[in-house]
Design a protein around this motif. Structure first.
Motif, PDB file in Angstrom:
ATOM      1  N   GLY A  27       0.693  -1.701  -0.065  1.00 59.90           N
ATOM      2  CA  GLY A  27       0.021   0.169  -0.252  1.00 59.90           C
ATOM      3  C   GLY A  27       0.971   0.842   0.678  1.00 59.90           C
ATOM      4  N   SER A  28       2.136   1.679   0.687  1.00 59.61           N
ATOM      5  CA  SER A  28       2.716   2.684   0.680  1.00 59.61           C
ATOM      6  C   SER A  28       3.700   2.532  -0.342  1.00 59.61           C
ATOM      7  N   GLY A  29       4.308   1.651  -1.069  1.00 60.41           N
ATOM      8  CA  GLY A  29       4.835   2.076  -2.664  1.00 60.41           C
ATOM      9  C   GLY A  29       5.255   0.741  -2.766  1.00 60.41           C
ATOM     10  N   GLU A  30       5.755   0.504  -3.972  1.00 59.84           N
ATOM     11  CA  GLU A  30       6.952  -0.632  -4.671  1.00 59.84           C
ATOM     12  C   GLU A  30       7.909  -1.199  -4.098  1.00 59.84           C
ATOM     13  N   VAL A  31       8.293  -2.293  -3.142  1.00 65.95           N
ATOM     14  CA  VAL A  31       9.562  -2.640  -2.913  1.00 65.95           C
ATOM     15  C   VAL A  31      10.621  -3.755  -3.414  1.00 65.95           C
ATOM     16  N   PRO A  71       1.596  -9.531  -1.332  1.00 69.46           N
ATOM     17  CA  PRO A  71       1.945  -8.806  -2.969  1.00 69.46           C
ATOM     18  C   PRO A  71       3.385  -8.806  -3.507  1.00 69.46           C
ATOM     19  N   GLY A  72       3.999 -10.035  -3.556  1.00 68.89           N
ATOM     20  CA  GLY A  72       5.244  -9.799  -4.140  1.00 68.89           C
ATOM     21  C   GLY A  72       4.826 -11.174  -5.279  1.00 68.89           C
ATOM     22  N   ARG A  73       6.170 -10.576  -6.588  1.00 70.50           N
ATOM     23  CA  ARG A  73       5.873 -11.112  -7.607  1.00 70.50           C
ATOM     24  C   ARG A  73       7.455 -11.028  -8.518  1.00 70.50           C
ATOM     25  N   ILE A  74       7.930 -11.409  -9.292  1.00 68.82           N
ATOM     26  CA  ILE A  74       9.079 -11.407 -10.059  1.00 68.82           C
ATOM     27  C   ILE A  74       8.295 -10.182 -11.245  1.00 68.82           C
ATOM     28  N   VAL A  75       9.401  -9.275 -11.212  1.00 71.34           N
ATOM     29  CA  VAL A  75       8.730  -8.507 -12.223  1.00 71.34           C
ATOM     30  C   VAL A  75      10.004  -8.589 -13.411  1.00 71.34           C
ATOM     31  N   GLY A  76      11.110  -9.202 -13.184  1.00 70.91           N
ATOM     32  CA  GLY A  76      12.138  -9.392 -14.688  1.00 70.91           C
ATOM     33  C   GLY A  76      13.263 -10.764 -14.022  1.00 70.91           C
ATOM     34  N   GLY A  77      13.531 -10.682 -15.104  1.00 72.12           N
ATOM     35  CA  GLY A  77      15.427 -11.184 -15.202  1.00 72.12           C
ATOM     36  C   GLY A  77      14.664 -12.777 -15.672  1.00 72.12           C
ATOM     37  N   PRO A 285      19.813  -0.867   8.556  1.00 67.57           N
ATOM     38  CA  PRO A 285      19.725  -1.659   6.840  1.00 67.57           C
ATOM     39  C   PRO A 285      18.690  -0.161   6.521  1.00 67.57           C
ATOM     40  N   VAL A 286      19.117   0.768   4.925  1.00 64.38           N
ATOM     41  CA  VAL A 286      18.526   1.056   3.837  1.00 64.38           C
ATOM     42  C   VAL A 286      16.942   1.129   4.368  1.00 64.38           C
ATOM     43  N   ASP A 287      16.187   1.719   3.917  1.00 68.90           N
ATOM     44  CA  ASP A 287      14.619   1.717   4.182  1.00 68.90           C
ATOM     45  C   ASP A 287      14.543   1.257   2.598  1.00 68.90           C
ATOM     46  N   MET A 288      13.563   0.037   2.526  1.00 72.43           N
ATOM     47  CA  MET A 288      13.345  -0.393   1.023  1.00 72.43           C
ATOM     48  C   MET A 288      12.421   0.735   0.216  1.00 72.43           C
TER      49      MET A 288
END
Lengths: 343, 360, 303
Positions: A27-31, A71-77, A285-288
């Motif tokens: 909901g807060s954006g693409e990670v 809500p995860g999915r492969i977006v490329g590769g 660690p960075v905020d993804m």
């Protein structure tokens, strides 16, 4: 596939991950949990993937098997297994791969086993799904597997529920389930993190033994460089969804070329090191959800340069099969070339 | 990092490295690093919850609907010239054709009056079988139902909060004993006991409160509150106790204890703020439950005292002559549905936004 | 297991005792006692009453007699009709039990199906539709729903006949009763299933190569059923109290109508009898659902 076939000396790349990217659409954006990861796994070898939590190492493993959760999915590769791209497989096709060709064991054996079925039932499920064994054959195989993973009284244990077993035993059950159909690849996702230190060594030993005996290729995922030092052939260091450095175990341990790898190595406690030599990596660690423009490690990096803040470093070959993505390497090279020109 | 650079084109031979500006390789300052370390703006628990809630359209819509209803029932009675118990008369005379009017229609006598140039307020929802304006009755019914719901929830909240926090905080044998009582009350079939008590208390209290201000509210309403105070607090008490037990073990309470804070102060300062959201949500969801109970009691004619209307009693009364005047059922039903739906959606929205367990 | 059962049984018995005490106390709290109404009962009835309840004896002895009578299944006689209350209750309960049983089956069956559908189609159209409808159904009191159904299907559309003395249609009453608990079960099942589908052992099953529907049926549903089982107790309570009003709306001559009539007429012995009778059934169902719960969940059974 029979045991005979497995013991044959297998060679060459069995799994080749090319530019894999996996995102979670929250909901807060693409990670971007995994962002353009590439590596090869050779048959019968052990590949370690190291990184802190959130670095994308587990997501990489789940992407290979396509067991990502919403809500995860492969977006490329691509995920090339024996030359075939698994990333293009449907869930139905993937079911033939999972448990049969590529298996996985998870971090917490307590929650990873279904509490309402006996462990025998759960191992048997994998056998029935992928082999033609039925009835007493399944039972025999379960007992055989339990013996193989070093569980005493296998007949009795098979009829027990997960909550009746100890943590170490549960992880052995998970391993038995994973190797039930003699897969080519075993992915171990932090297999010892949830276990007592004494049990950790036993489980690692077991995985090594099985890898040896069955000729498995193993992907060992961990946040602890120390525990896999002896067992891995190759190591990948991940940070914030990308590969920081990859190479042979010797490259990573004795010739690190990324500031993050160096940081990790400094923070492993060993017998030789005294307290003041143990240097933690500063910052968190960075905020993804809000990735910096440049190198994701730059804000924590002791030698960060101006360029690190603005541009992502590209992967640079340091030596044969040894790659690192760090501007320091570029700088060294440029400086060397500049020096040459001066002369 | 791209694929082609990695395999086919080793960086070593790339000519573009020659053109790099060497100044870029200067060490970055701490402030530059800090700037790079973009974090999401840090928010407080409350502000973050509000932000989430404001994005929940259903919950916000419900809030608006509830606000409009409250506005309507407070303001509209000022403009409507009829009383909820007033049998309408035209020129001081009763009019037989005034009963059971359909919405926005007039009786014969009213029509005559209008023809003569008089201005009359329309019967927005028609009239009932006694010739009372239905709109104002529905408004008052809504008032009663809402007040009953809120007040009952308040009673439940206060008793449950006190009981639960005492039990949870003291722990040990006291807790065990107090929770046994809760278990017992919890396993009582609440509705039956409510009816039973309502029947009995109505007769028992009637004479005692006669002539006092309580008589106006009606025995049944007092009964309803008594019943809520006796039975319905147990869920709230359990909830509060559970919250307190889970938080009590936390280190920050230990820290407070170690620094010599008193029991009351620990409850107020450290425990309550941590479970307040869960309790608040539960209270919001208690309101529709109370409205349901009231309408149920009204159905078995144990509700508010006539001629005071409630939405439940209006809907019940509408069952007579359902065939001819279905609108009399529809108006109070829609009102109940709207109120309960709004509270439910709002409660769900609040839970999604504020429940620490559901947040990520 | 046995210890647990005995403990639960003990609590149930204490609750029944509590209810008997409350009813007895409540009836005695009525000014002038439960048997002295505006119209004095016939002398014949009065004589029977005094013999049954020992009205001339001290209150403690009355209570003992009362409990004794109830334990023998004797609830006394109705003030208004003079009939045996036990007979009235049992006759009326036949209709109510039939209605209630059908409503429970409908609520559980469709609740589970809709809940599963909503979980599997999360955030897509079927889920949104189901959640919208169930949210609506839990927002309308059962008697209003019953009356609305009557209005729409019987009066306006004329599909289902109303008020026919011989052929009593159960369809609308069952729907009116079942919608609320069905919606509740739907939401319960959905949230549980989503919770369980996020568990690690579901990931294990997927990693093994188990098909999607099989994961739901074998690995998730069983665990998702557990909370539904614990809901059976409150469900019975809801259905029974709900049937009181629904029967009245649809003029089905069940126990509900007897009860409501008794309330309106202040027929105290009948109110007391019905309250105790229904309470025992509800408490029995709660006990039963607790036991099933223990049997289904091995974590508790074996430890």
């Amino acid at each position: 596939m029979n045991m005979q076939g497995l013991h044959e000396k297998k060679e060459g790349v069995i799994l080749s991950v090319r530019n894999l990217s996996t995102s979670f659409f929250t909901g807060s954006g693409e990670v971007k949990a995994v962002n353009g990861v590439s590596f090869d796994l050779e048959a019968g070898k052990v590949l370690g993937i190291v990184g802190e939590s959130g670095s994308g190492k587990s997501v990489t493993a789940y992407s290979i098997l396509q067991i990502l959760t919403h809500p995860g999915r492969i977006v490329g590769g691509q995920v090339l297994y024996k030359g075939v791209d698994l990333a293009k497989f449907s869930q139905r096709q993937m079911r033939e791969i999972r448990g049969e060709q590529i298996s996985i064991i998870f971090q917490d054996p307590m929650t990873s086993l279904n509490p309402t079925y006996t462990v025998g039932n759960q191992i048997g499920e994998a056998i029935r799904l992928h082999t033609s064994r039925r009835g007493s054959e399944v039972r025999d195989r379960i007992v055989e597997l339990l013996t193989l993973v070093g569980i005493n009284e296998p007949q009795k244990r098979a009829d027990q529920y997960p909550h009746e077993l100890s943590g170490g035993m549960r992880q052995r059950i998970m391993i038995a389930m994973a190797i039930a159909c003699e897969p080519d690849i075993l992915i171990a996702d932090e297999p010892t993190t949830a276990l007592d230190v004494t049990i950790q060594a036993q489980i690692l030993e077991l995985i090594q033994k099985l890898q040896d005996e069955l000729g498995l290729a193993v992907i060992m995922i961990t946040h602890d460089l120390g525990i896999i030092a002896d067992m891995c052939d190759d190591i990948i260091v991940m940070y914030a969804g990308s590969i920081a450095e990859r190479g042979s175990a010797d490259d990573i341990f004795y010739n690190p070329h990324h500031e993050y790898t160096k940081g990790l190595l400094h923070s492993i406690p060993t017998m030789e090191k005294t307290d003041d030599m143990l240097i933690p990596i500063a910052g968190s660690p960075v905020d993804m959800l809000a990735m910096p423009a440049g190198c994701p490690f730059a804000p924590r990096c002791p030698s960060a340069m101006k360029v690190c803040m603005t541009d992502m470093p590209e992967e640079l070959e340091i030596g044969d099969g040894h790659f690192a993505s760090c501007w320091m390497n570029v700088k060294d090279m440029v400086m060397a070339e500049a020096g040459e020109q001066h002369e | 990092m791209t694929d082609k650079n990695m395999q086919d084109k080793p960086f070593k031979k790339s000519p573009f490295s020659m053109q790099m500006d060497l100044s870029k390789f200067e060490l970055a300052s701490d402030s530059e690093k800090a700037q790079q370390d973009v974090m999401r703006e840090s928010t407080t628990f409350f502000r973050d919850g509000i932000r989430r809630l404001s994005k929940n359209y259903l919950a916000m819509g419900s809030l608006i609907v509830l606000a409009l209803i409250v506005l309507l029932i407070t303001i509209a009675p000022v403009f409507v010239p009829y009383g909820y118990e007033e049998v309408i008369r035209v020129d001081g005379k009763r009019d037989r054709s005034l009963i059971n009017l359909k919405p926005f229609t007039w009786s014969e006598k009213e029509q005559e009056a209008i023809d003569q140039g008089e201005k009359l307020f329309p019967h927005i929802m028609g009239t009932d079988d006694l010739g009372r304006d239905y709109f104002i009755r529905v408004l008052y019914g809504t008032r009663v139902s809402l007040i009953v719901g809120l007040f009952a929830s308040l009673i439940v909240l206060i008793i449950g909060l006190l009981y639960g926090s005492i039990s949870g905080y003291l722990g040990g044998k006291v807790d065990l004993f107090m929770m046994r009582i809760v278990d017992m009350i919890y396993s009582l079939p609440d509705m039956l006991i409510v009816i039973l008590l309502a029947v009995v208390l109505e007769d028992a209290l009637k004479e005692r409160i006669a002539g006092t201000i309580l008589a106006k509210v009606g025995v049944n309403m007092i009964t309803l509150f008594i019943v809520f105070g006796l039975l319905y607090w147990v869920s709230m008490a359990r909830l509060v106790r559970g919250q307190i037990l889970s938080i009590k073990e936390n280190e920050f309470v230990l820290a407070a204890k170690a620094s010599g804070a008193s029991t009351g102060r620990i409850i107020k300062k450290h425990i309550l703020p941590n479970c307040i959201s869960v309790i608040f949500i539960s209270t919001a969801l208690q309101v529709p439950s109370a409205i349901f109970t009231e309408s149920y009691l009204s159905f078995v004619q144990l509700g508010v005292k006539v001629p005071m209307p409630s939405l439940g009693s209006l809907a019940n009364a509408a069952r007579n002559g359902l065939q001819s005047f279905p609108f009399k059922l529809v108006f109070p039903s829609v009102m109940i549905g709207l109120i309960v739906l709004s509270f439910n959606l709002l409660g769900d929205g609040l839970r999604d936004s504020f429940d620490p367990k559901l947040r990520k | 297991m046995l210890r647990y059962f005995l403990k639960r049984l003990g609590l149930a018995l204490v609750t029944v005792g509590l209810i008997m005490t409350i009813t007895f106390w409540a009836m005695n709290a009525v000014p002038g006692g439960p048997f002295e109404r505006e119209k004095a009962p016939e002398p014949r009835v009065k004589a029977v009453l005094e013999a049954r309840y020992g009205l001339d004896k001290p209150i403690g002895q009355q209570f003992v007699m009362y409990v004794g009578n109830v334990l023998r299944g004797d609830f006394g006689i109705s003030l208004k009709t003079g009939r045996e209350i036990t007979t009235t209750i049992l006759t009326g309960f036949k209709t109510s039990a039939k209605l209630g049983a059908m409503a429970i089956v409908v609520a559980v069956f469709f609740g589970l199906i809709f809940g599963m559908t909503a979980a599997l189609f999360r955030n897509r159209f079927p889920d949104r539709l189901i959640i919208f409808l169930t949210t609506f159904f839990v927002s309308v009191p059962s008697f209003v729903l019953a009356t609305l159904l009557l209005l729409v299907f019987s009066i306006t559309l004329g599909w289902i006949p109303v008020w026919s003395a011989t052929d009593r249609h159960m369809l609308l009453p069952v729907i009116a009763l079942a919608l609320y608990p069905m919606s509740y079960i739907t939401r319960l099942t959905k949230s549980n299933l989503l919770d369980i589908l996020g568990q690690d052992y579901i990931r294990t099953a997927r990693a093994k190569g188990v098909a999607g529907w099989l994961i739901v049926v074998k690995h998730a549903l069983r665990n998702a059923l557990i909370p539904v089982i614990t809901y059976l107790g409150p469900l019975t309570a809801y259905i029974l109290t709900g049937s009181l009003v629904v029967e009245t709306v649809f003029t089905l001559g069940g126990l509900g109508r007897e009860f409501i009539t008794a309330i309106l007429q202040r027929d105290y012995p009948l109110i007391m009898g019905t309250t105790i009778f229904l309470s025992v059934i509800m408490i029995g169902m709660t006990l039963l659902s607790d036991l099933i719960y223990k049997i289904v969940d091995p974590r508790i059974t074996f430890s």
